[in-house]
Design a protein around this motif. Structure first.
Motif, PDB file in Angstrom:
ATOM      1  N   LEU A 321       0.641  -1.037  -0.038  1.00  0.00           N
ATOM      2  CA  LEU A 321      -0.092  -0.241  -0.300  1.00  0.00           C
ATOM      3  C   LEU A 321       0.672   1.286  -0.122  1.00  0.00           C
ATOM      4  CD1 LEU A 321      -2.872  -0.423   2.735  1.00  0.00           C
ATOM      5  CD2 LEU A 321      -2.934  -1.655  -0.183  1.00  0.00           C
ATOM      6  N   GLY A 322       2.023   1.479  -0.200  1.00  0.00           N
ATOM      7  CA  GLY A 322       2.885   1.941  -0.107  1.00  0.00           C
ATOM      8  C   GLY A 322       2.585   3.294  -0.575  1.00  0.00           C
ATOM      9  N   HIS A 323       1.389   2.790  -2.479  1.00  0.00           N
ATOM     10  CA  HIS A 323       1.391   4.065  -3.023  1.00  0.00           C
ATOM     11  C   HIS A 323       0.490   5.063  -2.852  1.00  0.00           C
ATOM     12  CE1 HIS A 323       4.148   1.994  -5.644  1.00  0.00           C
ATOM     13  NE2 HIS A 323       3.375   1.393  -6.420  1.00  0.00           N
ATOM     14  N   PHE A 324      -0.461   4.874  -1.797  1.00  0.00           N
ATOM     15  CA  PHE A 324      -0.649   6.409  -0.864  1.00  0.00           C
ATOM     16  C   PHE A 324       0.205   7.452  -0.785  1.00  0.00           C
ATOM     17  CE2 PHE A 324      -3.852   2.777   0.944  1.00  0.00           C
ATOM     18  CZ  PHE A 324      -4.428   2.426   0.371  1.00  0.00           C
ATOM     19  N   ASN A 340     -11.120  -0.724  -5.504  1.00  0.00           N
ATOM     20  CA  ASN A 340     -10.793  -2.418  -4.923  1.00  0.00           C
ATOM     21  C   ASN A 340     -11.881  -3.214  -5.216  1.00  0.00           C
ATOM     22  OD1 ASN A 340     -12.981  -1.484  -4.008  1.00  0.00           O
ATOM     23  ND2 ASN A 340     -12.479  -1.979  -1.796  1.00  0.00           N
ATOM     24  N   GLY A 341     -12.049  -3.724  -6.803  1.00  0.00           N
ATOM     25  CA  GLY A 341     -12.125  -4.724  -7.072  1.00  0.00           C
ATOM     26  C   GLY A 341     -13.031  -4.424  -8.524  1.00  0.00           C
ATOM     27  N   GLN A 342     -13.842  -5.250  -9.083  1.00  0.00           N
ATOM     28  CA  GLN A 342     -14.229  -5.206 -10.057  1.00  0.00           C
ATOM     29  C   GLN A 342     -15.711  -4.972 -10.497  1.00  0.00           C
ATOM     30  OE1 GLN A 342     -12.271  -5.267 -13.260  1.00  0.00           O
ATOM     31  NE2 GLN A 342     -10.806  -6.197 -11.834  1.00  0.00           N
ATOM     32  N   ARG A 343     -16.537  -5.035  -9.336  1.00  0.00           N
ATOM     33  CA  ARG A 343     -18.152  -4.594  -8.957  1.00  0.00           C
ATOM     34  C   ARG A 343     -18.144  -3.155  -9.714  1.00  0.00           C
ATOM     35  NH1 ARG A 343     -19.632  -6.528  -3.636  1.00  0.00           N
ATOM     36  NH2 ARG A 343     -17.828  -5.689  -2.753  1.00  0.00           N
ATOM     37  N   VAL A 344     -19.177  -3.079  -9.890  1.00  0.00           N
ATOM     38  CA  VAL A 344     -19.284  -1.534 -10.698  1.00  0.00           C
ATOM     39  C   VAL A 344     -20.832  -1.191 -10.506  1.00  0.00           C
ATOM     40  CG1 VAL A 344     -20.149  -0.289 -12.962  1.00  0.00           C
ATOM     41  CG2 VAL A 344     -18.277  -1.438 -12.628  1.00  0.00           C
ATOM     42  N   PRO A 345     -21.198  -0.431  -9.210  1.00  0.00           N
ATOM     43  CA  PRO A 345     -20.557   0.368  -9.046  1.00  0.00           C
ATOM     44  C   PRO A 345     -19.864   0.430  -7.670  1.00  0.00           C
ATOM     45  CG  PRO A 345     -22.316   1.197  -8.692  1.00  0.00           C
ATOM     46  CD  PRO A 345     -23.080  -0.285  -8.934  1.00  0.00           C
ATOM     47  N   ASP A 346     -20.148  -0.547  -6.872  1.00  0.00           N
ATOM     48  CA  ASP A 346     -20.073  -0.837  -5.298  1.00  0.00           C
ATOM     49  C   ASP A 346     -18.041  -0.460  -5.248  1.00  0.00           C
ATOM     50  OD1 ASP A 346     -22.287  -1.373  -4.688  1.00  0.00           O
ATOM     51  OD2 ASP A 346     -21.587  -3.507  -5.041  1.00  0.00           O
ATOM     52  N   ASP A 347     -17.082  -1.091  -6.295  1.00  0.00           N
ATOM     53  CA  ASP A 347     -15.430  -1.310  -5.365  1.00  0.00           C
ATOM     54  C   ASP A 347     -15.018   0.331  -6.417  1.00  0.00           C
ATOM     55  OD1 ASP A 347     -15.482  -3.716  -4.315  1.00  0.00           O
ATOM     56  OD2 ASP A 347     -15.638  -4.578  -6.183  1.00  0.00           O
ATOM     57  N   ILE A 348     -15.422   1.396  -5.615  1.00  0.00           N
ATOM     58  CA  ILE A 348     -15.050   1.949  -5.771  1.00  0.00           C
ATOM     59  C   ILE A 348     -14.768   3.527  -4.610  1.00  0.00           C
ATOM     60  CG2 ILE A 348     -16.304   3.503  -6.425  1.00  0.00           C
ATOM     61  CD1 ILE A 348     -14.211   5.321  -8.327  1.00  0.00           C
ATOM     62  N   ILE A 349     -14.172   3.929  -3.421  1.00  0.00           N
ATOM     63  CA  ILE A 349     -14.492   4.748  -2.479  1.00  0.00           C
ATOM     64  C   ILE A 349     -12.873   5.954  -2.640  1.00  0.00           C
ATOM     65  CG2 ILE A 349     -14.091   2.525  -0.895  1.00  0.00           C
ATOM     66  CD1 ILE A 349     -11.694   2.775  -0.447  1.00  0.00           C
ATOM     67  N   GLU A 350     -14.057   6.971  -1.869  1.00  0.00           N
ATOM     68  CA  GLU A 350     -13.932   7.945  -1.915  1.00  0.00           C
ATOM     69  C   GLU A 350     -12.076   8.005  -0.725  1.00  0.00           C
ATOM     70  OE1 GLU A 350     -16.467  10.825  -0.806  1.00  0.00           O
ATOM     71  OE2 GLU A 350     -17.851  10.747  -2.289  1.00  0.00           O
ATOM     72  N   ALA A 351     -11.570   8.326  -1.602  1.00  0.00           N
ATOM     73  CA  ALA A 351      -9.775   9.104  -0.412  1.00  0.00           C
ATOM     74  C   ALA A 351     -10.124   9.342   0.104  1.00  0.00           C
ATOM     75  CB  ALA A 351      -8.781   9.691  -1.683  1.00  0.00           C
ATOM     76  N   ASN A 352      -9.638   8.889   1.791  1.00  0.00           N
ATOM     77  CA  ASN A 352      -9.800   9.920   2.998  1.00  0.00           C
ATOM     78  C   ASN A 352      -8.147   9.324   3.748  1.00  0.00           C
ATOM     79  OD1 ASN A 352      -9.610   9.366   6.196  1.00  0.00           O
ATOM     80  ND2 ASN A 352     -11.115  10.982   5.993  1.00  0.00           N
ATOM     81  N   SER A 353      -7.760  10.512   4.216  1.00  0.00           N
ATOM     82  CA  SER A 353      -6.468  10.065   4.423  1.00  0.00           C
ATOM     83  C   SER A 353      -6.206   9.699   5.493  1.00  0.00           C
ATOM     84  CB  SER A 353      -5.582  11.985   5.093  1.00  0.00           C
ATOM     85  OG  SER A 353      -5.364  12.929   2.892  1.00  0.00           O
ATOM     86  N   ARG A 354      -6.895   9.885   7.081  1.00  0.00           N
ATOM     87  CA  ARG A 354      -6.414   8.890   7.525  1.00  0.00           C
ATOM     88  C   ARG A 354      -7.366   7.587   7.294  1.00  0.00           C
ATOM     89  NH1 ARG A 354      -5.683  11.213  12.150  1.00  0.00           N
ATOM     90  NH2 ARG A 354      -5.517  13.517  12.606  1.00  0.00           N
ATOM     91  N   GLU A 355      -8.713   7.439   6.876  1.00  0.00           N
ATOM     92  CA  GLU A 355      -8.718   5.982   6.354  1.00  0.00           C
ATOM     93  C   GLU A 355      -7.170   5.008   5.543  1.00  0.00           C
ATOM     94  OE1 GLU A 355     -12.238   5.946   4.671  1.00  0.00           O
ATOM     95  OE2 GLU A 355     -13.528   6.758   5.839  1.00  0.00           O
TER      96      GLU A 355
END
Length: 372
Positions: A321-324, A340-355
């Protein structure tokens, strides 16, 4: 710029003098062998003349705090056209001596530092970033106990300064760019579904990826399921006309063809298309399965289209995960989404620095414990 010449017996002596007088930001410009002393050339001793330079504003007296010199960077900055084969041989010798010095220095480090460095390396965190993190830990905490679960919280806080995330309020024209095989088309479909179904925005799609028939068919299928218009542009002129046809839509998502960062013609093409499209946002999609050095090259080459945000794809296909922290540092632009996967639209998350910091710290801690 301050330029100084040093006449020394060996490279190690040169580096010690340069570090003390010019600081850690100095670079080697050239090296050559010279002879001094003796009479009429008899009995003369061989020395090395090293020319080094530093920007005046960066000149500083520093103590050696484990600064790791980037060998490849030194070599690239010293490859001058006028250098002789003898100079190149000397540079190679210098690199070997310097590497030996680094190994010797690290062997004397505390065990926790060695374990920490290995753990960061396993996560493919860029070496220069790793050294900054390690130095920060040594100064602030003196020592890290990887058997203590609270250390994960400490690591999270240390990673935060290197994380840069920002989710834009998407509107207008959004162009997706990136190398082949990073999942641009699927990522675009995920974002289209999110914007249409969750945010209730009027979305249109244009594909410029006419090199792969499968990519066009894939997007057409997604567009049909989402009930959004899709248009295909084969030339820059057609792209401009299709954009005008979708002008009434809130958001136009534009899929470009995958382009190799190693092909200058490809980079020229993507730049020309970007100039025609004039996007409001440029999302550079980077696969997390790439090595750190590859990502650095991708960031450098695709800077030609001035990315505004990064989307990290295929997190589910790697344990590193170093590319974070690498990507925002290399590009100086924020991460907007992670897939984080192939499912549309589920496998996409908004980036949050703390998470992201929590996820990275968990893996680093696991790696540090396994080093023991």
């Amino acid at each position: 710029m301050i330029v100084k010449k040093y006449v020394v017996s060996d490279i190690k002596e040169a580096f010690e003098k340069i570090r003390v007088e010019l600081g850690k930001d100095a670079v080697i410009l050239s090296t050559r062998k010279i002879k001094k002393g003796g009479f009429l050339g008899i009995g003369a001793k061989t020395y090395i003349e090293v020319t080094a330079a530093v920007e005046e504003k960066k000149q500083q007296q520093t103590e050696d705090k484990g600064q790791i010199y980037k060998l490849q960077e030194i070599l690239s900055k010293t490859k001058q056209p006028q250098q002789s084969p003898e100079d190149i041989t000397e540079l190679k010798k210098m690199m070997l001596e310097l590497k030996s010095m680094m190994v010797s220095q690290r062997s004397n480090e505390p065990q926790w530092v060695q374990d920490f460095r290995k753990a960061l390396s396993k996560q493919d965190i860029d070496e220069e970033i790793s050294e900054k993190i390690i130095e920060y830990a040594r100064v602030k905490y003196q020592e890290l106990d990887f058997s203590n679960e609270n250390t994960r919280l400490i690591l999270s806080e240390m990673f935060l300064p290197f994380l840069n995330t920002s989710v834009p309020e998407i509107k207008g024209k959004v162009m997706f760019v990136g190398p082949t095989g990073v999942g641009k088309t699927t990522t675009l479909a995920k974002l289209a579904a999110k914007l249409k179904l969750n945010d209730h925005r009027r979305v249109g799609i244009i594909t410029l990826d006419t090199y792969r028939i499968a990519a066009v068919d894939q997007l057409k299928t997604y567009a049909m399921l989402l009930d959004v218009p899709i248009r295909v542009a084969y030339t820059p002129k057609e792209a401009k006309l299709e954009i005008e046809a979708l002008a009434d839509y809130d958001i136009i998502l534009i899929d470009s063809a995958g382009r190799s960062q190693k092909n200058e013609l490809h980079m020229t093409e993507i730049k020309a298309m970007s100039e025609i499209v004039e996007p409001d946002y440029v999302f550079l999609v980077v696969g997390m399965q790439y090595r750190s050095e590859d990502v650095k090259e991708i960031a450098s080459k695709f800077s030609i289209v001035s990315p505004t945000h990064v989307i990290l794809s295929k997190m589910d296909e790697t344990s590193s995960l170093g590319h974070f922290v690498n990507v925002p540092t290399f590009l100086n632009v924020p991460i907007a989404f992670v897939t984080n996967g192939q499912r549309v639209p589920d496998d996409i998350i908004e980036a949050n620095s703390r998470e992201l910091a929590v996820l990275l710290s968990r893996e680093v801690l696991k790696n540090a414990r396994s080093s023991k």
